[in-house]
Design a protein around this motif. Structure first.
Motif, mmCIF file in Angstrom:
data_model
loop_
_atom_site.group_PDB
_atom_site.id
_atom_site.type_symbol
_atom_site.label_atom_id
_atom_site.label_comp_id
_atom_site.label_asym_id
_atom_site.label_seq_id
_atom_site.Cartn_x
_atom_site.Cartn_y
_atom_site.Cartn_z
ATOM 1 N N SER A 111 16.555 13.523 8.213
ATOM 2 C CA SER A 111 17.080 14.771 8.760
ATOM 3 C C SER A 111 15.960 15.715 9.166
ATOM 4 O O SER A 111 15.979 16.303 10.251
ATOM 5 N N SER A 112 14.937 15.830 8.304
ATOM 6 C CA SER A 112 13.818 16.703 8.634
ATOM 7 C C SER A 112 12.997 16.144 9.780
ATOM 8 O O SER A 112 12.364 16.886 10.531
ATOM 9 N N GLY A 113 13.024 14.807 9.929
ATOM 10 C CA GLY A 113 12.262 14.171 10.990
ATOM 11 C C GLY A 113 12.767 14.471 12.379
ATOM 12 O O GLY A 113 12.084 14.216 13.373
ATOM 13 N N ARG A 114 13.991 15.014 12.468
ATOM 14 C CA ARG A 114 14.507 15.385 13.783
ATOM 15 C C ARG A 114 13.734 16.557 14.375
ATOM 16 O O ARG A 114 13.702 16.755 15.578
ATOM 17 N N ASP A 115 13.118 17.344 13.489
ATOM 18 C CA ASP A 115 12.381 18.517 13.943
ATOM 19 C C ASP A 115 10.871 18.308 13.920
ATOM 20 O O ASP A 115 10.117 19.165 14.333
ATOM 21 N N ARG A 116 10.425 17.173 13.413
ATOM 22 C CA ARG A 116 8.993 16.900 13.371
ATOM 23 C C ARG A 116 8.792 15.397 13.354
ATOM 24 O O ARG A 116 9.728 14.628 13.137
ATOM 25 N N HIS A 117 7.561 14.986 13.549
ATOM 26 C CA HIS A 117 7.244 13.559 13.504
ATOM 27 C C HIS A 117 7.301 13.065 12.058
ATOM 28 O O HIS A 117 6.770 13.705 11.146
ATOM 29 N N VAL A 118 7.960 11.945 11.823
ATOM 30 C CA VAL A 118 8.019 11.365 10.484
ATOM 31 C C VAL A 118 6.643 10.807 10.129
ATOM 32 O O VAL A 118 6.086 9.986 10.849
ATOM 33 N N ARG A 119 6.104 11.273 9.012
ATOM 34 C CA ARG A 119 4.772 10.838 8.593
ATOM 35 C C ARG A 119 4.846 9.467 7.937
ATOM 36 O O ARG A 119 5.862 9.087 7.362
ATOM 37 N N ALA A 120 3.748 8.738 7.995
ATOM 38 C CA ALA A 120 3.700 7.424 7.353
ATOM 39 C C ALA A 120 3.953 7.543 5.853
ATOM 40 O O ALA A 120 4.603 6.679 5.249
ATOM 41 N N ASP A 121 3.445 8.628 5.239
ATOM 42 C CA ASP A 121 3.636 8.813 3.800
ATOM 43 C C ASP A 121 5.107 8.941 3.432
ATOM 44 O O ASP A 121 5.498 8.649 2.299
ATOM 45 N N ASP A 122 5.926 9.414 4.377
ATOM 46 C CA ASP A 122 7.360 9.553 4.105
ATOM 47 C C ASP A 122 8.036 8.212 3.891
ATOM 48 O O ASP A 122 9.130 8.148 3.323
ATOM 49 N N PRO A 159 0.831 -1.210 0.000
ATOM 50 C CA PRO A 159 0.000 0.000 0.000
ATOM 51 C C PRO A 159 0.861 1.253 0.000
ATOM 52 O O PRO A 159 1.876 1.337 0.685
ATOM 53 N N GLY A 160 0.438 2.235 -0.793
ATOM 54 C CA GLY A 160 1.177 3.488 -0.878
ATOM 55 C C GLY A 160 2.317 3.466 -1.859
ATOM 56 O O GLY A 160 3.059 4.450 -1.991
ATOM 57 N N LEU A 161 2.486 2.371 -2.589
ATOM 58 C CA LEU A 161 3.601 2.229 -3.522
ATOM 59 C C LEU A 161 3.548 3.281 -4.621
ATOM 60 O O LEU A 161 2.496 3.570 -5.180
ATOM 61 N N SER A 162 4.709 3.839 -4.936
ATOM 62 C CA SER A 162 4.862 4.676 -6.126
ATOM 63 C C SER A 162 5.882 4.017 -7.047
ATOM 64 O O SER A 162 6.802 3.342 -6.580
ATOM 65 N N ILE A 163 5.704 4.197 -8.345
ATOM 66 C CA ILE A 163 6.623 3.656 -9.344
ATOM 67 C C ILE A 163 7.080 4.810 -10.225
ATOM 68 O O ILE A 163 6.261 5.561 -10.753
#
Length: 275
Positions: free
Chosen positions: A51-62, A25-29
């Motif tokens: 790196s950006s996740g250090r300042d915010r919660h890492v989203r599932a979409d990431d 699920p969520g796959l991109s090609i």
């Protein structure tokens, strides 16, 4: 899915996405005409997210899976820093980024190689597997048809595998095997469509059960088993290959008895056959 419409049609990307997206699920090609390295591109994207996740919660979409296919790689990489040669129309090069919840990834490269061999040579007549990440043609010539490169990237609390695969579709040199030797008329899009469903299913089973579930199937294609080897492991510079353990370690019987080689940084080669 990112590519021009003619490129998408040539690669059958919409149909491939329809097949794979229920499993991932969520796959991109994405299909690109030319890139330095598909692995390097996906690794860099994940590092930016980390790196950006250090300042915010890492989203599932990431962390959504991404399949990146290159019609040509200009700086392809192999194991131990080696380069991977590719050519437009004569190679299949792609990388898949996939979060894996399993803590122990031992044997992951073996499972990837096994899935490629099973998909392209289901009867096991043509392709053998050389520990830890190569596909060789089974004609005694020790010619390589493909290779695997796996990199792990930590993103927040998750660990993402970037799985790179390179295959020779047409001959790229005298000492290199190609898929066209036993699949005349094979193309890179055909090979991708054939192997990706098998690869994804094997990866999902690996996440649940580890390498042990695939050990018997790997043993049937193990091209080193029973062969004398030379290695760069100073604890066992030469010996007889006795197969692969349930955790993916190569077992070599040296002068001091059985020795397990677990590091992919060790180079292993079959010793020259006596004449």
């Amino acid at each position: 899915m990112r590519a021009t419409s003619p490129t998408l049609a040539k690669w059958g990307t919409p149909a491939l996405w329809e097949t794979l997206s229920p499993l991932l699920p969520g796959l991109s090609i994405e299909v690109v005409e030319s890139i330095a390295s598909t692995n390097a591109e996906l690794v860099e994207r994940l590092r930016v997210v980390a790196s950006s996740g250090r300042d915010r919660h890492v989203r599932a979409d990431d962390l959504n899976p991404c399949l990146l296919v290159a019609e040509q790689q200009t700086q392809g990489r192999g194991r131990l820093g080696r380069t991977w040669q590719s050519a437009l129309g004569a190679s299949l090069t792609f990388s898949l980024s996939l979060p894996l919840q399993r803590a122990d990834w031992s044997g992951l490269s073996l499972v990837v190689g096994l899935s490629v061999a099973e998909a392209l040579d289901p009867d096991g007549q043509h392709l053998g597997l050389k520990w830890p990440n190569d596909l060789w043609i089974k004609d005694g010539s020790q010619r390589k048809l493909g290779g695997i490169l796996i990199e792990a990237i930590g993103v927040g609390a998750s660990r993402v595998a970037v799985i790179g695969v390179g295959l020779n579709i047409q001959s790229l040199g005298q000492n290199m095997a190609s898929l066209s030797e036993f699949h005349p008329g094979a193309s890179a899009p055909w090979a991708l469509g054939r192997l990706m469903p098998v690869l994804v299913q094997r990866l999902l089973r690996f996440e649940q059960h580890g390498f042990a579930e695939a050990a018997e199937a790997f043993a049937q294609r193990d091209i080193l088993r029973g062969r004398p080897l030379t290695t760069t492991d100073p604890a066992c510079p030469q010996g007889l290959a006795e197969g692969v353990d349930v955790d993916g370690a190569l077992v070599v019987r040296g002068q001091a008895g059985p020795h397990r080689i677990v590091s992919g940084e060790v180079s292993v080669r079959p010793a020259p056959l006596a004449h």
